[in-house]
Design an enzyme around this catalytic site. Structure first.
Site, PDB file in Angstrom:
ATOM      1  N   HIS A  78      -1.832  -5.360   1.331  1.00  0.00           N
ATOM      2  CA  HIS A  78      -3.110  -6.016   1.057  1.00  0.00           C
ATOM      3  C   HIS A  78      -2.852  -7.460   0.655  1.00  0.00           C
ATOM      4  O   HIS A  78      -1.893  -7.737  -0.064  1.00  0.00           O
ATOM      5  CB  HIS A  78      -3.861  -5.314  -0.081  1.00  0.00           C
ATOM      6  CG  HIS A  78      -5.022  -6.123  -0.591  1.00  0.00           C
ATOM      7  ND1 HIS A  78      -6.243  -6.145   0.051  1.00  0.00           N
ATOM      8  CD2 HIS A  78      -5.137  -6.976  -1.634  1.00  0.00           C
ATOM      9  CE1 HIS A  78      -7.057  -6.967  -0.594  1.00  0.00           C
ATOM     10  NE2 HIS A  78      -6.411  -7.496  -1.612  1.00  0.00           N
TER      11      HIS A  78
ATOM     12  N   LYS B  89       0.834  -1.193   0.000  1.00  0.00           N
ATOM     13  CA  LYS B  89       0.000   0.000   0.000  1.00  0.00           C
ATOM     14  C   LYS B  89       0.883   1.263   0.000  1.00  0.00           C
ATOM     15  O   LYS B  89       2.098   1.173   0.209  1.00  0.00           O
ATOM     16  CB  LYS B  89      -0.915  -0.033   1.224  1.00  0.00           C
ATOM     17  CG  LYS B  89      -1.926  -1.202   1.201  1.00  0.00           C
ATOM     18  CD  LYS B  89      -2.798  -1.184   2.448  1.00  0.00           C
ATOM     19  CE  LYS B  89      -3.875  -2.247   2.398  1.00  0.00           C
ATOM     20  NZ  LYS B  89      -4.762  -2.189   3.593  1.00  0.00           N
TER      21      LYS B  89
ATOM     22  N   TYR C 146     -12.596  -2.438  -3.220  1.00  0.00           N
ATOM     23  CA  TYR C 146     -13.133  -2.439  -1.854  1.00  0.00           C
ATOM     24  C   TYR C 146     -14.657  -2.313  -1.836  1.00  0.00           C
ATOM     25  O   TYR C 146     -15.217  -1.758  -0.885  1.00  0.00           O
ATOM     26  CB  TYR C 146     -12.501  -1.305  -1.044  1.00  0.00           C
ATOM     27  CG  TYR C 146     -11.086  -1.591  -0.565  1.00  0.00           C
ATOM     28  CD1 TYR C 146     -10.787  -2.770   0.129  1.00  0.00           C
ATOM     29  CD2 TYR C 146     -10.053  -0.679  -0.769  1.00  0.00           C
ATOM     30  CE1 TYR C 146      -9.496  -3.034   0.592  1.00  0.00           C
ATOM     31  CE2 TYR C 146      -8.763  -0.936  -0.306  1.00  0.00           C
ATOM     32  CZ  TYR C 146      -8.497  -2.113   0.368  1.00  0.00           C
ATOM     33  OH  TYR C 146      -7.224  -2.365   0.837  1.00  0.00           O
TER      34      TYR C 146
ATOM     35  N   GLU D 156      -9.989 -10.004  -7.789  1.00  0.00           N
ATOM     36  CA  GLU D 156      -9.048  -8.889  -7.660  1.00  0.00           C
ATOM     37  C   GLU D 156      -7.963  -8.946  -8.737  1.00  0.00           C
ATOM     38  O   GLU D 156      -7.559  -7.913  -9.274  1.00  0.00           O
ATOM     39  CB  GLU D 156      -8.410  -8.918  -6.263  1.00  0.00           C
ATOM     40  CG  GLU D 156      -9.417  -8.588  -5.163  1.00  0.00           C
ATOM     41  CD  GLU D 156      -8.861  -8.808  -3.764  1.00  0.00           C
ATOM     42  OE1 GLU D 156      -7.675  -9.183  -3.628  1.00  0.00           O
ATOM     43  OE2 GLU D 156      -9.615  -8.600  -2.783  1.00  0.00           O
TER      44      GLU D 156
ATOM     45  N   ASN E 283      -1.769  -0.203   7.398  1.00  0.00           N
ATOM     46  CA  ASN E 283      -1.282  -1.559   7.677  1.00  0.00           C
ATOM     47  C   ASN E 283      -0.469  -2.166   6.533  1.00  0.00           C
ATOM     48  O   ASN E 283      -0.352  -3.385   6.416  1.00  0.00           O
ATOM     49  CB  ASN E 283      -2.432  -2.469   8.126  1.00  0.00           C
ATOM     50  CG  ASN E 283      -3.530  -2.589   7.081  1.00  0.00           C
ATOM     51  OD1 ASN E 283      -3.396  -2.061   5.984  1.00  0.00           O
ATOM     52  ND2 ASN E 283      -4.593  -3.302   7.420  1.00  0.00           N
TER      53      ASN E 283
HETATM   54  P1  GDP Z   1      -7.872  -6.861   5.138  1.00  0.00           P
HETATM   55  O1  GDP Z   1      -8.469  -7.856   4.186  1.00  0.00           O
HETATM   56  O2  GDP Z   1      -7.112  -7.524   6.261  1.00  0.00           O
HETATM   57  O3  GDP Z   1      -7.032  -5.809   4.454  1.00  0.00           O
HETATM   58  O4  GDP Z   1      -9.087  -6.109   5.873  1.00  0.00           O
HETATM   59  P2  GDP Z   1     -10.506  -5.615   5.297  1.00  0.00           P
HETATM   60  O5  GDP Z   1     -10.750  -6.186   3.941  1.00  0.00           O
HETATM   61  O6  GDP Z   1     -11.522  -5.861   6.341  1.00  0.00           O
HETATM   62  O7  GDP Z   1     -10.308  -4.034   5.191  1.00  0.00           O
HETATM   63  C1  GDP Z   1      -9.585  -3.466   4.138  1.00  0.00           C
HETATM   64  C2  GDP Z   1      -8.686  -2.373   4.665  1.00  0.00           C
HETATM   65  O8  GDP Z   1      -9.477  -1.351   5.228  1.00  0.00           O
HETATM   66  C3  GDP Z   1      -7.747  -2.798   5.804  1.00  0.00           C
HETATM   67  O9  GDP Z   1      -6.581  -3.444   5.370  1.00  0.00           O
HETATM   68  C4  GDP Z   1      -7.462  -1.461   6.446  1.00  0.00           C
HETATM   69  O10 GDP Z   1      -6.472  -0.733   5.701  1.00  0.00           O
HETATM   70  C5  GDP Z   1      -8.784  -0.739   6.308  1.00  0.00           C
HETATM   71  N1  GDP Z   1      -9.589  -0.893   7.535  1.00  0.00           N
HETATM   72  C6  GDP Z   1     -10.246  -2.003   7.952  1.00  0.00           C
HETATM   73  N2  GDP Z   1     -10.866  -1.781   9.123  1.00  0.00           N
HETATM   74  C7  GDP Z   1     -10.594  -0.494   9.445  1.00  0.00           C
HETATM   75  C8  GDP Z   1     -10.962   0.345  10.539  1.00  0.00           C
HETATM   76  O11 GDP Z   1     -11.660  -0.056  11.466  1.00  0.00           O
HETATM   77  N3  GDP Z   1     -10.482   1.636  10.508  1.00  0.00           N
HETATM   78  C9  GDP Z   1      -9.703   2.107   9.491  1.00  0.00           C
HETATM   79  N4  GDP Z   1      -9.282   3.379   9.541  1.00  0.00           N
HETATM   80  N5  GDP Z   1      -9.350   1.348   8.447  1.00  0.00           N
HETATM   81  C10 GDP Z   1      -9.777   0.065   8.423  1.00  0.00           C
HETATM   82 MG    MG Z   2      -9.902  -7.627   2.721  1.00  0.00          MG
END
Ligand code: GDP
Ligand code: MG
Length: 161
Positions: free
Chosen positions: A126, A20, A60, A137, A123
């Protein structure tokens, strides 16, 4: 002619991994690639680009109702990302384990997020979360001709073939 058949199903499984914008800014690209190489996975596609909000909204789409969605798209489009397709046995699940929990607070040391990040909003990386999601994707980020079909010279040291 005689063709050997792999005894392991799913060796051709693929996943999408992206460094990222925060990971690129912090010069972590090399270290992240190294982890997937040293594990034994095969890199079959890679490019650097600054993603549009349109592409990211498709990537997303499942998160569009989340309160953090607007800031997520702003962050993900803020600078270049390095997007990769990695291939190998069980690569989707194994790479999720290597990347660690979405929230770095829950990601143990040894994982990418557990070693390089503190907060869920930054974080670093991805990783696709299912084989179906990975295929969706990969098609979104790559054209078919951008994925290379090549033989890794250490295949017989990585798999029983
Ligand atoms: P991943 O698959 O582990 O990347 O997680 P998700 O698909 O649930 O979410 C996508 C991305 O959204 C995450 O990697 C984070 O960068 C962001 N994200 C997820 N949950 C949160 C949150 O509670 N707060 C914020 N600021 N960003 C979040
Ligand atoms: Mg995800």
């Amino acid at each position: 002619g005689h063709r050997r058949k792999s005894t392991l199903p799913g060796v051709r499984e693929q996943t999408l991994i992206a460094v990222k914008p925060d990971g690129v800014q912090r010069r972590l690209v090399g270290q992240i690639i190294q982890r997937f190489e040293q594990r034994g996975f095969k890199l079959v596609g890679m490019k650097m680009l600054q993603a549009s909000e349109d592409l990211l909204s498709q990537h997303y789409s499942e998160l569009r109702m989340k309160p953090f969605y607007p800031s997520l798209l702003r962050y993900m489009s803020s600078g270049p990302v390095v997007v990769m397709v990695w291939e190998g046995h069980n690569v989707v699940q194994t790479s999720r384990t290597m990347v660690g929990h979405t929230n770095p607070v829950e990601a143990p040391p040894g994982t990418v997020r557990g070693d390089f990040s503190i907060h869920v909003s930054r974080n670093v990386v991805h990783a696709s979360d299912s084989p179906e999601g990975a295929n969706r994707e990969i098609q979104l980020w790559f054209q078919g001709k951008e994925l290379l079909n090549w033989d890794c010279c250490d295949q017989t040291s990585t798999y029983e073939v």
